[in-house]
Design a protein around this motif. Structure first.
Motif, PDB file in Angstrom:
ATOM      1  N   GLN A 152      44.300  26.696  51.976  1.00  0.00           N
ATOM      2  CA  GLN A 152      44.611  28.115  51.783  1.00  0.00           C
ATOM      3  C   GLN A 152      43.344  28.966  51.815  1.00  0.00           C
ATOM      4  OE1 GLN A 152      46.390  29.004  47.989  1.00  0.00           O
ATOM      5  NE2 GLN A 152      46.929  31.080  48.588  1.00  0.00           N
ATOM      6  N   LYS A 153      42.295  28.507  51.161  1.00  0.00           N
ATOM      7  CA  LYS A 153      41.054  29.289  51.081  1.00  0.00           C
ATOM      8  C   LYS A 153      40.293  29.351  52.400  1.00  0.00           C
ATOM      9  CE  LYS A 153      40.448  28.636  46.163  1.00  0.00           C
ATOM     10  NZ  LYS A 153      39.571  28.263  45.077  1.00  0.00           N
ATOM     11  N   THR A 154      40.497  28.348  53.254  1.00  0.00           N
ATOM     12  CA  THR A 154      39.798  28.330  54.541  1.00  0.00           C
ATOM     13  C   THR A 154      40.651  28.871  55.679  1.00  0.00           C
ATOM     14  OG1 THR A 154      40.481  26.044  54.926  1.00  0.00           O
ATOM     15  CG2 THR A 154      38.286  26.388  53.965  1.00  0.00           C
ATOM     16  N   GLY A 155      41.943  29.019  55.431  1.00  0.00           N
ATOM     17  CA  GLY A 155      42.832  29.513  56.474  1.00  0.00           C
ATOM     18  C   GLY A 155      43.225  28.462  57.504  1.00  0.00           C
ATOM     19  N   ILE A 156      43.081  27.193  57.128  1.00  0.00           N
ATOM     20  CA  ILE A 156      43.532  26.125  58.015  1.00  0.00           C
ATOM     21  C   ILE A 156      44.718  25.423  57.358  1.00  0.00           C
ATOM     22  CG2 ILE A 156      41.299  25.822  59.132  1.00  0.00           C
ATOM     23  CD1 ILE A 156      40.756  23.434  57.422  1.00  0.00           C
ATOM     24  N   LEU A 184      34.701  25.459  55.701  1.00  0.00           N
ATOM     25  CA  LEU A 184      34.873  24.448  54.662  1.00  0.00           C
ATOM     26  C   LEU A 184      33.672  24.437  53.710  1.00  0.00           C
ATOM     27  CD1 LEU A 184      36.242  21.548  56.892  1.00  0.00           C
ATOM     28  CD2 LEU A 184      37.534  22.728  55.097  1.00  0.00           C
ATOM     29  N   ALA A 185      32.485  24.470  54.275  1.00  0.00           N
ATOM     30  CA  ALA A 185      31.263  24.443  53.467  1.00  0.00           C
ATOM     31  C   ALA A 185      31.181  25.661  52.554  1.00  0.00           C
ATOM     32  CB  ALA A 185      30.036  24.366  54.369  1.00  0.00           C
ATOM     33  N   LYS A 186      31.574  26.813  53.054  1.00  0.00           N
ATOM     34  CA  LYS A 186      31.531  28.039  52.255  1.00  0.00           C
ATOM     35  C   LYS A 186      32.452  27.931  51.043  1.00  0.00           C
ATOM     36  CE  LYS A 186      32.103  33.027  52.524  1.00  0.00           C
ATOM     37  NZ  LYS A 186      32.449  34.159  53.370  1.00  0.00           N
ATOM     38  N   VAL A 187      33.676  27.474  51.261  1.00  0.00           N
ATOM     39  CA  VAL A 187      34.643  27.341  50.170  1.00  0.00           C
ATOM     40  C   VAL A 187      34.204  26.271  49.177  1.00  0.00           C
ATOM     41  CG1 VAL A 187      37.004  26.651  49.612  1.00  0.00           C
ATOM     42  CG2 VAL A 187      36.583  28.223  51.495  1.00  0.00           C
ATOM     43  N   LEU A 188      33.639  25.189  49.694  1.00  0.00           N
ATOM     44  CA  LEU A 188      33.228  24.090  48.829  1.00  0.00           C
ATOM     45  C   LEU A 188      31.903  24.358  48.128  1.00  0.00           C
ATOM     46  CD1 LEU A 188      34.249  21.145  51.150  1.00  0.00           C
ATOM     47  CD2 LEU A 188      35.417  21.913  49.074  1.00  0.00           C
TER      48      LEU A 188
END
Length: 66
Positions: free
Chosen positions: A23-27, A51-55
């Motif tokens: 949800q947070k990455t839009g994938i 992914l890296a940004k969210v993580l």
């Protein structure tokens, strides 16, 4: 360590589920799941950066994902 294994490790360290990451990455959730299990090859740069940004991955983690 594979891309999927490292992704799972970073996600769990952040304390979020696959659905939350999706949800947070839009994938899609299915895509996140397939990445983690190794069914899908590592994604393109745009997805890795999202992914890296969210993580909250640091530069070393981001470089490792590439």
């Amino acid at each position: 360590m594979t891309f999927g294994q490292r992704l799972r490790e970073l996600r769990k360290a952040k304390g979020i589920t696959q659905r939350e990451l999706a949800q947070k990455t839009g994938i899609s959730f299915a895509y996140v799941s397939k990445l983690e299990t190794g069914v899908m090859p590592p994604p393109r740069q745009k997805i890795i950066l999202a992914l890296a940004k969210v993580l909250g991955a640091n530069n070393a983690d981001t470089d490792e994902l590439f």
